[in-house]
Design a protein around this motif. Structure first.
Motif, PDB file in Angstrom:
ATOM      1  N   LEU A   1      -7.409 -14.419 -20.112  1.00 57.04           N
ATOM      2  CA  LEU A   1      -8.866 -14.344 -20.156  1.00 57.04           C
ATOM      3  C   LEU A   1      -9.350 -12.986 -19.661  1.00 57.04           C
ATOM      4  O   LEU A   1      -8.850 -12.457 -18.669  1.00 57.04           O
ATOM      5  CB  LEU A   1      -9.472 -15.459 -19.299  1.00 57.04           C
ATOM      6  CG  LEU A   1      -9.033 -16.882 -19.663  1.00 57.04           C
ATOM      7  CD1 LEU A   1      -9.668 -17.893 -18.723  1.00 57.04           C
ATOM      8  CD2 LEU A   1      -9.373 -17.201 -21.110  1.00 57.04           C
ATOM      9  N   SER A   2     -10.336 -12.443 -20.354  1.00 58.36           N
ATOM     10  CA  SER A   2     -10.901 -11.149 -19.995  1.00 58.36           C
ATOM     11  C   SER A   2     -11.791 -11.275 -18.766  1.00 58.36           C
ATOM     12  O   SER A   2     -12.248 -12.374 -18.424  1.00 58.36           O
ATOM     13  CB  SER A   2     -11.707 -10.585 -21.165  1.00 58.36           C
ATOM     14  OG  SER A   2     -10.897 -10.443 -22.315  1.00 58.36           O
TER      15      SER A   2
ATOM     16  N   LEU B   1     -16.404 -15.622 -18.731  1.00 57.06           N
ATOM     17  CA  LEU B   1     -17.454 -16.604 -18.441  1.00 57.06           C
ATOM     18  C   LEU B   1     -18.826 -16.137 -18.919  1.00 57.06           C
ATOM     19  O   LEU B   1     -19.694 -16.966 -19.215  1.00 57.06           O
ATOM     20  CB  LEU B   1     -17.489 -16.897 -16.944  1.00 57.06           C
ATOM     21  CG  LEU B   1     -16.287 -17.671 -16.390  1.00 57.06           C
ATOM     22  CD1 LEU B   1     -16.421 -17.873 -14.895  1.00 57.06           C
ATOM     23  CD2 LEU B   1     -16.128 -19.012 -17.099  1.00 57.06           C
ATOM     24  N   SER B   2     -19.011 -14.818 -19.032  1.00 61.39           N
ATOM     25  CA  SER B   2     -20.299 -14.312 -19.513  1.00 61.39           C
ATOM     26  C   SER B   2     -20.509 -14.607 -20.990  1.00 61.39           C
ATOM     27  O   SER B   2     -21.650 -14.780 -21.437  1.00 61.39           O
ATOM     28  CB  SER B   2     -20.395 -12.802 -19.263  1.00 61.39           C
ATOM     29  OG  SER B   2     -20.316 -12.516 -17.878  1.00 61.39           O
ATOM     30  N   VAL B   3     -19.423 -14.665 -21.760  1.00 62.25           N
ATOM     31  CA  VAL B   3     -19.545 -14.968 -23.187  1.00 62.25           C
ATOM     32  C   VAL B   3     -19.236 -16.432 -23.476  1.00 62.25           C
ATOM     33  O   VAL B   3     -19.672 -16.963 -24.501  1.00 62.25           O
ATOM     34  CB  VAL B   3     -18.620 -14.052 -24.014  1.00 62.25           C
ATOM     35  CG1 VAL B   3     -19.014 -12.599 -23.844  1.00 62.25           C
ATOM     36  CG2 VAL B   3     -17.157 -14.250 -23.628  1.00 62.25           C
ATOM     37  N   CYS B   4     -18.490 -17.078 -22.587  1.00 69.64           N
ATOM     38  CA  CYS B   4     -18.195 -18.497 -22.782  1.00 69.64           C
ATOM     39  C   CYS B   4     -19.446 -19.347 -22.565  1.00 69.64           C
ATOM     40  O   CYS B   4     -19.707 -20.288 -23.312  1.00 69.64           O
ATOM     41  CB  CYS B   4     -17.078 -18.928 -21.835  1.00 69.64           C
ATOM     42  SG  CYS B   4     -16.690 -20.694 -21.879  1.00 69.64           S
ATOM     43  N   LYS B   5     -20.206 -19.002 -21.528  1.00 73.33           N
ATOM     44  CA  LYS B   5     -21.457 -19.703 -21.209  1.00 73.33           C
ATOM     45  C   LYS B   5     -21.252 -21.219 -21.092  1.00 73.33           C
ATOM     46  O   LYS B   5     -21.829 -22.010 -21.855  1.00 73.33           O
ATOM     47  CB  LYS B   5     -22.523 -19.409 -22.265  1.00 73.33           C
ATOM     48  CG  LYS B   5     -22.877 -17.933 -22.384  1.00 73.33           C
ATOM     49  CD  LYS B   5     -23.893 -17.693 -23.489  1.00 73.33           C
ATOM     50  CE  LYS B   5     -24.208 -16.212 -23.609  1.00 73.33           C
ATOM     51  NZ  LYS B   5     -25.180 -15.938 -24.709  1.00 73.33           N
TER      52      LYS B   5
ATOM     53  N   VAL C   1     -15.765 -15.326 -27.974  1.00 73.31           N
ATOM     54  CA  VAL C   1     -14.950 -16.081 -27.018  1.00 73.31           C
ATOM     55  C   VAL C   1     -13.472 -15.963 -27.358  1.00 73.31           C
ATOM     56  O   VAL C   1     -12.621 -15.818 -26.468  1.00 73.31           O
ATOM     57  CB  VAL C   1     -15.400 -17.557 -26.989  1.00 73.31           C
ATOM     58  CG1 VAL C   1     -14.446 -18.394 -26.146  1.00 73.31           C
ATOM     59  CG2 VAL C   1     -16.814 -17.672 -26.441  1.00 73.31           C
ATOM     60  N   GLU C   2     -13.139 -16.000 -28.644  1.00 73.06           N
ATOM     61  CA  GLU C   2     -11.737 -15.863 -29.048  1.00 73.06           C
ATOM     62  C   GLU C   2     -11.187 -14.488 -28.675  1.00 73.06           C
ATOM     63  O   GLU C   2     -10.040 -14.363 -28.237  1.00 73.06           O
ATOM     64  CB  GLU C   2     -11.612 -16.092 -30.557  1.00 73.06           C
ATOM     65  CG  GLU C   2     -11.751 -17.544 -30.972  1.00 73.06           C
ATOM     66  CD  GLU C   2     -10.631 -18.403 -30.417  1.00 73.06           C
ATOM     67  OE1 GLU C   2      -9.474 -17.941 -30.411  1.00 73.06           O
ATOM     68  OE2 GLU C   2     -10.912 -19.530 -29.975  1.00 73.06           O
ATOM     69  N   LYS C   3     -11.994 -13.453 -28.835  1.00 74.70           N
ATOM     70  CA  LYS C   3     -11.540 -12.118 -28.440  1.00 74.70           C
ATOM     71  C   LYS C   3     -11.400 -12.010 -26.928  1.00 74.70           C
ATOM     72  O   LYS C   3     -10.550 -11.267 -26.430  1.00 74.70           O
ATOM     73  CB  LYS C   3     -12.518 -11.065 -28.951  1.00 74.70           C
ATOM     74  CG  LYS C   3     -12.486 -10.880 -30.463  1.00 74.70           C
ATOM     75  CD  LYS C   3     -13.404  -9.748 -30.898  1.00 74.70           C
ATOM     76  CE  LYS C   3     -13.325  -9.539 -32.404  1.00 74.70           C
ATOM     77  NZ  LYS C   3     -14.216  -8.434 -32.862  1.00 74.70           N
TER      78      LYS C   3
END
Length: 324
Positions: free
Chosen positions: A151-152, A156-160, A188-190
């Motif tokens: 995980l980058s 969490l900022s893009v997963c929301k 999210v996949e990236k």
């Protein structure tokens, strides 16, 4: 051209076409499927909803980075290719280095009209191995990202995730459900492909391979600092590329370090084991001369007769006289 500088071979071109090109085509095809298709699904790794290491702000798309992928990939692929090509042509044109080059390489005669001079063979060999390693590095990186699903820092900022839901209600609850994310599915996949860092791997592979070529091939008698400055500048560029990934919150430090190790390992393996430190095959005469000197002693000392041996010989002679 002298006959001792030529070598007839009927298998080099068929081997190049039916073996080398097939392997290279398969490598490129595999890299394409892993890079541009969804044939291999990324492992869904669990996370904590309040993990501070995954709550960095979203830095934007890769194109908005200080080192965009398109520019990075072009430099990584084109710079070593151009330097190797210019270096080989320059050494072949210079008389002092051309003699040493012809002593290491032979002109291959593949037929009545086909000749492969040392310049052509070295350019194809060094650039071809470099291109193979570049695609191999990309395959290893994509395989690591798919298998680990790292995980980058901005995940969490893009997963929301829904922090008010039952799954994120407790701070120490580990989330394994991949459907909890409500953000953009593509982003999210990236964000799940962080380990190892691709930019760090490709940049350090190109830098190490080019550094090995410069240190092993280019000879500078007039200046002792030109070659170290060029090599250290190349390595520094790769190092700064990895630091840029960390400073922009696109990768963790561990991702960049793993990318550095992977790229360096592939470059060292190809440079040492495959292209033999960018050295050609020595002539048969040099090998034969080495074999002739191998069986000779390194140093011959004069024999000094021991006093004990002299006394023993005198006593033996006296005893033989008495018996007689």
């Amino acid at each position: 051209m002298a006959s001792n500088n030529t070598l007839r071979s009927y298998s080099i071109i068929p081997c190049f076409i039916f073996v080398e090109l097939v392997i290279m085509s398969g490598t490129v095809l595999l890299a394409y499927y892993m890079e541009c298709t969804d044939l291999f699904s990324v492992h869904v790794q669990g996370f904590f909803c309040n993990d501070a290491d995954l709550m960095k702000p979203y830095p934007g798309t890769e194109e908005s980075s200080f080192v965009p992928p398109l520019i990075l990939y072009c430099v990584v692929a084109a710079a070593p290719t151009a330097i190797i090509f210019i270096g080989e042509v320059s050494m072949y044109m210079m008389k002092s280095t051309r003699e040493a080059l012809l002593a290491q390489e032979k002109t291959i005669v593949t037929g009545d009209c086909c000749y492969l001079n040392p310049l052509t063979r070295r350019i194809i060999r060094f650039i071809g191995v470099f291109a193979f390693g570049l695609f191999a590095t990309d395959i290893f990186v994509n395989a690591g990202q798919v298998v680990t699903g790292g995980l980058s820092p901005y995940f969490l900022s893009v997963c929301k995730p829904n922090y008010t839901g039952t799954e994120c209600r407790f701070n120490h609850q580990f989330i394994v459900n991949g459907n909890i994310c409500t953000g953009n599915h593509v982003v999210v996949e990236k964000a799940r492909r962080s380990f190892p860092s691709k930019d760090a791997s490709l940049s350090v592979y190109s830098a190490v391979y080019l550094t090995m070529y410069i240190t092993s091939t280019i000879k500078t008698k007039s200046s002792r600092l030109a070659k170290p400055v060029l090599c250290l500048g190349t390595l520094c560029s790769a190092f700064l590329t990895g630091l840029n990934r960390v400073s922009e919150y696109r990768n963790h430090c561990s991702d960049v370090v793993a990318g550095f190790i992977l790229g360096s390992a592939i470059a060292l393996f190809l440079g040492i084991c495959v292209v033999n430190n960018f050295k050609g095959v020595h002539s048969a005469a040099a090998k034969q001369k080495t074999e002739e000197y191998r069986g000779l002693p390194l140093m011959t000392f004069p024999r000094v007769e021991s006093p004990l041996e002299t006394l023993s010989a005198q006593n033996h002679s006296a005893s033989m006289t008495e018996v007689t």
